[in-house]
Write a protein that holds these residues in place. Structure first.
Motif, PDB file in Angstrom:
ATOM      1  N   GLN B   6      42.495  22.281  31.334  1.00  0.00           N
ATOM      2  CA  GLN B   6      43.779  21.458  32.350  1.00  0.00           C
ATOM      3  C   GLN B   6      43.415  19.872  32.907  1.00  0.00           C
ATOM      4  O   GLN B   6      42.565  19.992  33.677  1.00  0.00           O
ATOM      5  CB  GLN B   6      43.912  22.313  33.375  1.00  0.00           C
ATOM      6  CG  GLN B   6      45.271  23.551  32.410  1.00  0.00           C
ATOM      7  CD  GLN B   6      45.671  24.759  33.437  1.00  0.00           C
ATOM      8  OE1 GLN B   6      44.872  25.427  33.924  1.00  0.00           O
ATOM      9  NE2 GLN B   6      47.119  24.197  33.943  1.00  0.00           N
ATOM     10  N   CYS B  23      48.234  21.584  28.465  1.00  0.00           N
ATOM     11  CA  CYS B  23      47.009  22.638  28.062  1.00  0.00           C
ATOM     12  C   CYS B  23      46.540  22.498  26.765  1.00  0.00           C
ATOM     13  O   CYS B  23      47.189  22.535  26.284  1.00  0.00           O
ATOM     14  CB  CYS B  23      46.615  23.790  28.455  1.00  0.00           C
ATOM     15  SG  CYS B  23      46.345  25.739  28.285  1.00  0.00           S
ATOM     16  N   ASN B  76      51.580  23.195  26.492  1.00  0.00           N
ATOM     17  CA  ASN B  76      51.593  22.726  27.196  1.00  0.00           C
ATOM     18  C   ASN B  76      53.122  23.158  28.018  1.00  0.00           C
ATOM     19  O   ASN B  76      54.052  23.889  26.918  1.00  0.00           O
ATOM     20  CB  ASN B  76      52.683  21.217  27.507  1.00  0.00           C
ATOM     21  CG  ASN B  76      50.894  20.066  26.991  1.00  0.00           C
ATOM     22  OD1 ASN B  76      49.528  20.938  26.979  1.00  0.00           O
ATOM     23  ND2 ASN B  76      51.337  19.021  25.700  1.00  0.00           N
ATOM     24  N   CYS B  92      46.419  27.868  33.252  1.00  0.00           N
ATOM     25  CA  CYS B  92      46.711  28.454  31.492  1.00  0.00           C
ATOM     26  C   CYS B  92      45.837  28.839  30.883  1.00  0.00           C
ATOM     27  O   CYS B  92      44.823  29.571  32.082  1.00  0.00           O
ATOM     28  CB  CYS B  92      46.705  27.057  30.781  1.00  0.00           C
ATOM     29  SG  CYS B  92      46.348  26.682  29.534  1.00  0.00           S
ATOM     30  N   THR B 110      46.442  22.973  37.694  1.00  0.00           N
ATOM     31  CA  THR B 110      47.293  22.408  38.252  1.00  0.00           C
ATOM     32  C   THR B 110      47.901  22.544  39.383  1.00  0.00           C
ATOM     33  O   THR B 110      48.940  23.180  39.345  1.00  0.00           O
ATOM     34  CB  THR B 110      48.346  21.468  36.820  1.00  0.00           C
ATOM     35  OG1 THR B 110      47.346  20.967  35.779  1.00  0.00           O
ATOM     36  CG2 THR B 110      49.512  20.424  37.898  1.00  0.00           C
TER      37      THR B 110
END
Lengths: 117, 116
Positions: B6, B23, B76, B92, B110
Motif C-alpha cells: 500500500q 493496493c 484498489n 489491504c 493507509t
C-alpha cells in the motif's frame, strides 16, 4: 456475522508479571485462531496460528516460551505474555476462522491494549 | 518481496467525494483472496469487502467497491460518497490458496481523513 470477543480490552501491568488474554468465538466454532500484534501506526504482524487441540505454530522471531498460546476448545484461545517487559507493550488482536462456507474472511476480536510499566 | 503493498501512507478526501486507496499484491498462486479492512481509532478490524481471484466481476458492498485488475495484480478500494465516519486506517490483505485457514498478509495501511 460471526462475533469474536477479547478480554481484557486493556491491561496495565508491572514489568516481570504475566498477562493472559482471552479470545472467544461467541456464536461459532473456530478450529483456527490467529494472534497478531500491532505497534502504533504499523500493520498487523502475525505472531502465531492456533489450532484447537494442537500446539500453536509460531512465526519466525516470535518467542514460544514468552508468548504461550493455548487453544483448548473450539471457542477459546488464550495468549499469555510471560514475564512481560515494556517492549511487549502493544495492541494484541486475535482472529478466528469459521467453517461457515459463505464467509471467507477471518473475524477479528476488538483487540487488547497491553501496557507494561 | 512484500506480499501486499500500500503506497499511500495518508490520504485526504472531501466529504461526499469518492476516494481510491491503492493496493498491489504479489503471489504465484492461482487461487487467492483479497480483503479490505477498516480500523478506526478504537482498534477493531472491520471487514469491508472480499474479492476472490476467480471472481470475474468486481466486488461491491454498498459504498465500497474493489477495482480488481488481475493482470496488474492490483486490488484498489473505492469509497464513494465519503462520510466523516470513514476516517480511519484501511488495510489491504491477501490470503493465498483456497483454505480459509491460511494466514493473511497485511499491507502497511493507509490513513484516510475525510474533510468536512
Amino acid at each position: 456475522g460471526a462475533v469474536v470477543s477479547q478480554h481484557p480490552s486493556w491491561v496495565i501491568c508491572k514489568s516481570g508479571t504475566s498477562v493472559k488474554i482471552e479470545c472467544r468465538s461467541l456464536d461459532f466454532q473456530a478450529t483456527t485462531m490467529f494472534w497478531y500484534r500491532q505497534f502504533p501506526k504499523q500493520s498487523l504482524m502475525l505472531m502465531a496460528t492456533s489450532n484447537e487441540g494442537s500446539k500453536a505454530t509460531y512465526e519466525q522471531g516470535v518467542e514460544k516460551d514468552k508468548f504461550l498460546i493455548n487453544h483448548a476448545s473450539l471457542t477459546l484461545s488464550t495468549l499469555t505474555v510471560t514475564s512481560a517487559h515494556p517492549e511487549d507493550s502493544s495492541f494484541y488482536i486475535c482472529s478466528a476462522r469459521t467453517l461457515i462456507e459463505r464467509y471467507n474472511e477471518q473475524f477479528f476480536g476488538p483487540g487488547t491494549r497491553l501496557t507494561v510499566l | 518481496a512484500q506480499k501486499i503493498t500500500q503506497t499511500q501512507p495518508g490520504m485526504f478526501v472531501q466529504e461526499k467525494e469518492a476516494v481510491t486507496l491503492d493496493c498491489t499484491y504479489d503471489t504465484s498462486d492461482q487461487s487467492y483472496g483479497l480483503f479490505w479492512y477498516k480500523q478506526p481509532s478504537s482498534g477493531e478490524m472491520i471487514f469491508l469487502i472480499y474479492q476472490g481471484s476467480y471472481d470475474e466481476q468486481n466486488a461491491t458492498e454498498g459504498r465500497y467497491s474493489l477495482n480488481f485488475q488481475k493482470a496488474r495484480k492490483s486490488a484498489n478500494l473505492v469509497i464513494s460518497a465519503s462520510q466523516l465516519g470513514d476516517s480511519a486506517m484501511y488495510f489491504c490483505a491477501m490470503r493465498e490458496g483456497q483454505n480459509t485457514g491460511n494466514q493473511f498478509y497485511f499491507g502497511t495501511g493507509t490513513s484516510l481523513t475525510v474533510i468536512p
